[in-house]
Structures are given as structure tokens and as C-alpha cells.
Write a protein that holds these residues in place. Structure first.
Motif, PDB file in Angstrom:
ATOM      1  N   LEU A 270       0.835  -0.949   0.144  1.00 52.87           N
ATOM      2  CA  LEU A 270       0.065  -0.054   0.075  1.00 52.87           C
ATOM      3  C   LEU A 270       1.201   1.363   0.012  1.00 52.87           C
ATOM      4  O   LEU A 270       0.314   2.034  -0.681  1.00 52.87           O
ATOM      5  CB  LEU A 270      -1.210   0.303   1.375  1.00 52.87           C
ATOM      6  CG  LEU A 270      -1.931  -0.868   1.719  1.00 52.87           C
ATOM      7  CD1 LEU A 270      -2.646  -0.955   2.740  1.00 52.87           C
ATOM      8  CD2 LEU A 270      -2.849  -0.318   0.182  1.00 52.87           C
ATOM      9  N   ILE A 271       2.073   1.040   0.210  1.00 51.58           N
ATOM     10  CA  ILE A 271       2.982   2.281   0.405  1.00 51.58           C
ATOM     11  C   ILE A 271       4.221   1.602  -0.560  1.00 51.58           C
ATOM     12  O   ILE A 271       4.846   0.624   0.485  1.00 51.58           O
ATOM     13  CB  ILE A 271       3.644   2.495   1.786  1.00 51.58           C
ATOM     14  CG1 ILE A 271       2.419   2.984   2.750  1.00 51.58           C
ATOM     15  CG2 ILE A 271       4.872   3.321   1.680  1.00 51.58           C
ATOM     16  CD1 ILE A 271       2.152   3.393   3.992  1.00 51.58           C
ATOM     17  N   VAL A 272       4.329   2.306  -1.183  1.00 49.66           N
ATOM     18  CA  VAL A 272       5.676   2.109  -2.096  1.00 49.66           C
ATOM     19  C   VAL A 272       6.930   3.604  -2.004  1.00 49.66           C
ATOM     20  O   VAL A 272       6.578   4.262  -2.204  1.00 49.66           O
ATOM     21  CB  VAL A 272       5.636   2.029  -3.851  1.00 49.66           C
ATOM     22  CG1 VAL A 272       6.729   1.626  -3.976  1.00 49.66           C
ATOM     23  CG2 VAL A 272       5.064   0.564  -3.714  1.00 49.66           C
ATOM     24  N   SER A 273       8.102   3.091  -1.639  1.00 49.75           N
ATOM     25  CA  SER A 273       9.648   3.998  -1.765  1.00 49.75           C
ATOM     26  C   SER A 273       9.658   4.243  -2.993  1.00 49.75           C
ATOM     27  O   SER A 273       9.785   3.277  -3.218  1.00 49.75           O
ATOM     28  CB  SER A 273      10.495   3.490  -0.369  1.00 49.75           C
ATOM     29  OG  SER A 273      10.683   1.729  -0.650  1.00 49.75           O
ATOM     30  N   SER A 274      10.436   4.898  -2.654  1.00 48.55           N
ATOM     31  CA  SER A 274      10.567   5.412  -4.510  1.00 48.55           C
ATOM     32  C   SER A 274      11.920   6.657  -4.730  1.00 48.55           C
ATOM     33  O   SER A 274      11.448   7.507  -3.992  1.00 48.55           O
ATOM     34  CB  SER A 274       9.766   5.332  -5.177  1.00 48.55           C
ATOM     35  OG  SER A 274       9.956   5.842  -6.891  1.00 48.55           O
ATOM     36  N   TRP A 275      12.522   6.725  -6.242  1.00 48.79           N
ATOM     37  CA  TRP A 275      13.407   7.684  -6.083  1.00 48.79           C
ATOM     38  C   TRP A 275      12.556   8.553  -7.063  1.00 48.79           C
ATOM     39  O   TRP A 275      12.884  10.083  -6.951  1.00 48.79           O
ATOM     40  CB  TRP A 275      14.308   8.007  -6.748  1.00 48.79           C
ATOM     41  CG  TRP A 275      15.391   7.023  -6.492  1.00 48.79           C
ATOM     42  CD1 TRP A 275      15.543   5.967  -6.978  1.00 48.79           C
ATOM     43  CD2 TRP A 275      15.872   7.384  -5.441  1.00 48.79           C
ATOM     44  NE1 TRP A 275      16.715   4.918  -5.583  1.00 48.79           N
ATOM     45  CE2 TRP A 275      16.864   5.931  -4.712  1.00 48.79           C
ATOM     46  CE3 TRP A 275      15.696   7.714  -4.108  1.00 48.79           C
ATOM     47  CZ2 TRP A 275      17.927   5.521  -3.687  1.00 48.79           C
ATOM     48  CZ3 TRP A 275      16.534   7.515  -2.736  1.00 48.79           C
ATOM     49  CH2 TRP A 275      17.525   6.868  -2.514  1.00 48.79           C
ATOM     50  N   GLY A 276      11.028   8.681  -7.365  1.00 45.63           N
ATOM     51  CA  GLY A 276       9.818   8.907  -8.305  1.00 45.63           C
ATOM     52  C   GLY A 276      10.196   8.660  -9.514  1.00 45.63           C
ATOM     53  O   GLY A 276       8.395   8.758  -9.577  1.00 45.63           O
ATOM     54  N   PRO A 277      10.655   8.857 -10.630  1.00 50.00           N
ATOM     55  CA  PRO A 277      10.608   8.266 -12.182  1.00 50.00           C
ATOM     56  C   PRO A 277       9.086   6.632 -12.082  1.00 50.00           C
ATOM     57  O   PRO A 277       8.521   7.166 -13.064  1.00 50.00           O
ATOM     58  CB  PRO A 277      11.632   7.766 -12.190  1.00 50.00           C
ATOM     59  CG  PRO A 277      12.890   8.924 -11.361  1.00 50.00           C
ATOM     60  CD  PRO A 277      12.105   8.995 -10.162  1.00 50.00           C
ATOM     61  N   GLU A 278       9.072   5.987 -11.317  1.00 46.67           N
ATOM     62  CA  GLU A 278       8.915   4.725 -11.062  1.00 46.67           C
ATOM     63  C   GLU A 278       7.186   5.062 -10.997  1.00 46.67           C
ATOM     64  O   GLU A 278       6.417   4.684 -11.230  1.00 46.67           O
ATOM     65  CB  GLU A 278       9.178   3.299 -10.172  1.00 46.67           C
ATOM     66  CG  GLU A 278      10.157   3.329 -10.783  1.00 46.67           C
ATOM     67  CD  GLU A 278      11.717   3.926  -9.668  1.00 46.67           C
ATOM     68  OE1 GLU A 278      12.795   3.803 -10.210  1.00 46.67           O
ATOM     69  OE2 GLU A 278      11.356   4.750  -9.187  1.00 46.67           O
ATOM     70  N   ILE A 279       6.478   6.246  -9.951  1.00 49.08           N
ATOM     71  CA  ILE A 279       5.788   7.172  -9.571  1.00 49.08           C
ATOM     72  C   ILE A 279       4.861   7.418 -11.138  1.00 49.08           C
ATOM     73  O   ILE A 279       3.427   6.768 -11.004  1.00 49.08           O
ATOM     74  CB  ILE A 279       5.935   7.793  -8.190  1.00 49.08           C
ATOM     75  CG1 ILE A 279       6.716   6.347  -7.174  1.00 49.08           C
ATOM     76  CG2 ILE A 279       4.260   7.976  -7.388  1.00 49.08           C
ATOM     77  CD1 ILE A 279       5.693   5.703  -6.420  1.00 49.08           C
ATOM     78  N   TYR A 280       6.056   7.933 -11.255  1.00 48.99           N
ATOM     79  CA  TYR A 280       5.330   8.821 -12.057  1.00 48.99           C
ATOM     80  C   TYR A 280       4.787   8.052 -13.758  1.00 48.99           C
ATOM     81  O   TYR A 280       3.376   7.724 -13.727  1.00 48.99           O
ATOM     82  CB  TYR A 280       6.076   9.721 -13.297  1.00 48.99           C
ATOM     83  CG  TYR A 280       5.853  10.470 -14.288  1.00 48.99           C
ATOM     84  CD1 TYR A 280       4.955  11.858 -14.115  1.00 48.99           C
ATOM     85  CD2 TYR A 280       6.093   9.982 -15.697  1.00 48.99           C
ATOM     86  CE1 TYR A 280       4.701  12.191 -15.343  1.00 48.99           C
ATOM     87  CE2 TYR A 280       6.197  10.098 -16.625  1.00 48.99           C
ATOM     88  CZ  TYR A 280       5.300  11.605 -16.631  1.00 48.99           C
ATOM     89  OH  TYR A 280       4.532  12.328 -17.934  1.00 48.99           O
ATOM     90  N   ALA A 281       6.176   7.170 -13.990  1.00 45.92           N
ATOM     91  CA  ALA A 281       5.562   5.955 -15.048  1.00 45.92           C
ATOM     92  C   ALA A 281       3.369   5.167 -14.422  1.00 45.92           C
ATOM     93  O   ALA A 281       3.531   4.964 -15.005  1.00 45.92           O
ATOM     94  CB  ALA A 281       7.039   5.203 -14.787  1.00 45.92           C
ATOM     95  N   GLU A 282       4.220   4.381 -13.001  1.00 47.22           N
ATOM     96  CA  GLU A 282       2.665   4.084 -12.929  1.00 47.22           C
ATOM     97  C   GLU A 282       1.836   5.135 -12.143  1.00 47.22           C
ATOM     98  O   GLU A 282       0.557   4.614 -13.368  1.00 47.22           O
ATOM     99  CB  GLU A 282       3.135   3.167 -11.320  1.00 47.22           C
ATOM    100  CG  GLU A 282       2.179   2.808 -10.742  1.00 47.22           C
ATOM    101  CD  GLU A 282       1.977   1.210 -11.407  1.00 47.22           C
ATOM    102  OE1 GLU A 282       1.145   0.573 -11.564  1.00 47.22           O
ATOM    103  OE2 GLU A 282       3.298   1.207 -11.946  1.00 47.22           O
ATOM    104  N   ASN A 283       1.339   6.101 -12.717  1.00 43.41           N
ATOM    105  CA  ASN A 283       0.227   7.109 -12.354  1.00 43.41           C
ATOM    106  C   ASN A 283      -0.098   6.708 -14.000  1.00 43.41           C
ATOM    107  O   ASN A 283      -1.174   7.359 -13.950  1.00 43.41           O
ATOM    108  CB  ASN A 283       0.318   8.208 -11.808  1.00 43.41           C
ATOM    109  CG  ASN A 283       0.026   8.019 -10.449  1.00 43.41           C
ATOM    110  OD1 ASN A 283      -0.120   6.786  -9.911  1.00 43.41           O
ATOM    111  ND2 ASN A 283       1.052   9.142 -10.336  1.00 43.41           N
TER     112      ASN A 283
END
Length: 373
Positions: A252-265
Motif C-alpha cells: 500500500l506504500i511504495v518507496s521510490s526515487w520518483g520516476p517509477e511513481i510517475y510511470a505507474e500513475n
């Protein structure tokens, strides 16, 4: 960080016609301006644009990205020392690692150069960071783009009323095995544990710098409260990632540098940064000039740097790399937020020394050995 912090970079000079003259038509005697950077930071289009700028302004230089790409502090130092490059994209804390060995190979940036017209648009809180200032008080870097070790929550599965707002939540039963941690650069996880106890995430390094050995020994005791807390964090994590985080039904909570979150969204996800009240550990990638640049070659390097802190590139790193842009001329990154708030000087990863690394490694090994299978 990247980090690192690891993003990557695409090379090869474009042969596109960008004007009535092709870049490849530049004088065969044009000197090469060599750039060492991370994968993904410099595109073929960037190279074409910069080479065209140099051509139009009468500079007989051609920009090339060297191989291999940036991989880490030691590798970048070796390439700089070996005189393999003229311009680098160093992560800020690399500059003063290991008794400032890399800093000694760089030269100060003339921020008043008439060729650095975009410098005035950089966020002021990013331009005078101590880790990038030499002993004469001069900057050895130009801010380019940064990011954080962020934790993102799935808004589609967790209502706002249940969202955590403190790092301490990672130790709570309701989030057990529901969050991920970085398994490659694990000093960030030590930082999280320190933050949960009300300390600076870089407490161990800072105390070593003060030569406060007794404080360090108490904090790092094998049977102490901090080691117990660190082990509990590793025991509670549901996943560890190296190059990039994974997404699954359990997390439910994912740690990330950021780019992967952008791609997932972009694929239909609805992940949002948790704005921890303790703040976020941050990193900043910078542009640097290797010692020895002078005359027309230095001017060409300044033209390149000015392009990379300009609106076009800064927009790209925000939108495509999901980084925090260093320039105020582009919109705030909607996932990460305002650099004035998200990138604070006391939260930038420091230039850890061997003592800090050695101690943290021992503590992390204990945590992994003692956690429940």
C-alpha cells in the motif's frame, strides 16, 4: 543517492538537420567537449541543440557524452582524475567525499558569467549548499535537478482518514509488510530509523564529524534501542528493491526515487507522496567544470550548462524523469512538490566517510540477520 541513485543516460550524437547546416557539417577540426553524466539526463536532441548553439555563436567545439555513463562516486572520480571528461553531472554529496578528493579536481563556477543567463532563475536555496562550496567560498556546482527518498501511498486503496503522516507509522502493526524499502542504498533506511527517534537522519555521520565517539557507540550498540528499532523496520518491510520498486496487491506504500511513481500513475495508478512531518532525505544532481577549462573551451562549457538549466530541459526532467527541477521558470513537479519545501539543506545526504559507512554496514547486517524469516 540515486541514486544512487540511479537514472541512466542516452548517448550518440544526432545527425538530424536542425538548420540549413547539419551539426555533422561542423569543422572536422572542432574540439570535443566531453560530458560525463547519468543515463537519461542528456538526450540526442539535447546534443543537437547545444552543438547548434555553439556553431551559431562561433565556438569550434562539439559536445559528446563519454562512455561509460556515471555509475557512482568512485567511478566518476576515477574518470575525472583520468582526464576523461570536461563537464560532469555529479551528485552533490559526491563532491566532498573521501577528504574532498573530487572537489580538488573541479574548478569554481563564475556565476556572473554573461553566458549563464539562466542561473538567476535557479532556486536560491539550492545555489549555496555547503557540500558544493570550496574553501574560498566559491561554488563548485550548478544546481540541475534533485529528488527525495519518498514514500508514496495508493489513494485508491487507502482513504485519506487512514493515511500516515509520520515516519513512525512504518513501525505500526497496520502497515506491517505493506511498505517497501530501498535495498541497494541502505543508509537511507538508517536515516528513517534515526528520524523515527527524533534525530537527524545523518546523526552518525554528524557525530563522527564532531569526534563524539561515545555518542556514536551508544547509538550503534548491538543490544541498544536504535539497533532494535532498525531490526524492527527490516522485519516489518514487505519488499526490498534495488534498481526500481515493484508494485503489487500487498504493498500500500511504495518507496521510490520518483520516476517509477510517475510511470505507474501514467498507467492509471493513483499514488501520492506522503508528506512526512519529519521531512524527506534528499539528493541533488549538479553540473560541474573539471579543473583546467579556460578561454573559449570554458565559455563553451558555460553555454552548455546554461542550456541544461534552461526552461526546455528543466521541464523535461520534471515531466519525464520525475525530478525536482532547479529552475523557477518551470511549473512545480506535481508529484514531488516545491523545491523550497521539499529540498532542505539539512536533509541532503552528506559525504559519508569510511567510518560512517563501516558502522552503518555492521548495523544493517545485524538488522537483516535478526529479522524474522
Amino acid at each position: 543517492m540515486k541514486k544512487y541513485i540511479g537514472f541512466s543516460l542516452i548517448i550518440a550524437i544526432s545527425s538530424l538537420l536542425v538548420s540549413p547546416f547539419s551539426i555533422s557539417d561542423q569543422s572536422s577540426e572542432a574540439q570535443v567537449l566531453r560530458v560525463l553524466t547519468w543515463e537519461g539526463y542528456v538526450t540526442d536532441s539535447d546534443l543537437s541543440h547545444v552543438n547548434q548553439l555553439l556553431l551559431e555563436q562561433g565556438y569550434d567545439y562539439r559536445v559528446e557524452v563519454i562512455s561509460p555513463y556515471a555509475e557512482g562516486a568512485e567511478q566518476m572520480y576515477n574518470l575525472i582524475r583520468g582526464k576523461e571528461c570536461d563537464i560532469t553531472f555529479l551528485t552533490l554529496f559526491f563532491i566532498k567525499m573521501k577528504k574532498e578528493q573530487t572537489a580538488k579536481l573541479l574548478q569554481p563556477v563564475n556565476i556572473d558569467s554573461p553566458r549563464l543567463t539562466n542561473y538567476q532563475h535557479l532556486y536560491p536555496n539550492l545555489t549555496r549548499l555547503k557540500m558544493g562550496i570550496d574553501r574560498d567560498g566559491l561554488p563548485l556546482y550548478i544546481p540541475w535537478g534533485g529528488g527525495i527518498y519518498g514514500f508514496y501511498i495508493d489513494n485508491d486503496r487507502v482513504p485519506v482518514s487512514l493515511r500516515p503522516y509520520s515516519v513512525k507509522a512504518l513501525w505500526q502493526p497496520e502497515w506491517r509488510h505493506k511498505f517497501s524499502l530501498n535495498g541497494a542504498q541502505e543508509w537511507y533506511n538508517i536515516g528513517l530509523t534515526l528520524m523515527s527517534q527524533g534525530e537527524s537522519p545523518f546523526y552518525l555521520y554528524e557525530e563522527f564529524q564532531k569526534e563524539n565517539r561515545s555518542g556514536v557507540m551508544v547509538k550503534s550498540a548491538p543490544d541498544g534501542a536504535f539497533q532494535t528499532q532498525l531490526t524492527a523496520l527490516y522485519d516489518a518491510a514487505g519488499s526490498f528493491w534495488t534498481d526500481a520498486p515493484t508494485f503489487n496487491d500487498e504493498l500500500l506504500i511504495v518507496s521510490s526515487w520518483g520516476p517509477e511513481i510517475y510511470a505507474e500513475n501514467m498507467r492509471g495508478g493513483n499514488w501520492e507522496l506522503i508528506d512526512f512531518e519529519e521531512g524527506h532525505m534528499a539528493w541533488l544532481d549538479t553540473i560541474n567544470f573539471v579543473k583546467g577549462l579556460s578561454g573559449r573551451k570554458l565559455e563553451a562549457a558555460e553555454i552548455l550548462a546554461n542550456y541544461f538549466i534552461g526552461k526546455e530541459v528543466q521541464n523535461r526532467i520534471s515531466n519525464e524523469l520525475s525530478m525536482v527541477p532547479a529552475s523557477k521558470t518551470v511549473p512545480v513537479n506535481t508529484i514531488l512538490g516545491d523545491p523550497d519545501k521539499i529540498l532542505n539543506e539539512n536533509m541532503f545526504v552528506p559525504p559519508y566517510d569510511q567510518r560512517s559507512y563501516g558502522l552503518m554496514k555492521k548495523m544493517l547486517e545485524r538488522a537483516k540477520e535478526q529479522r524474522q524469516p
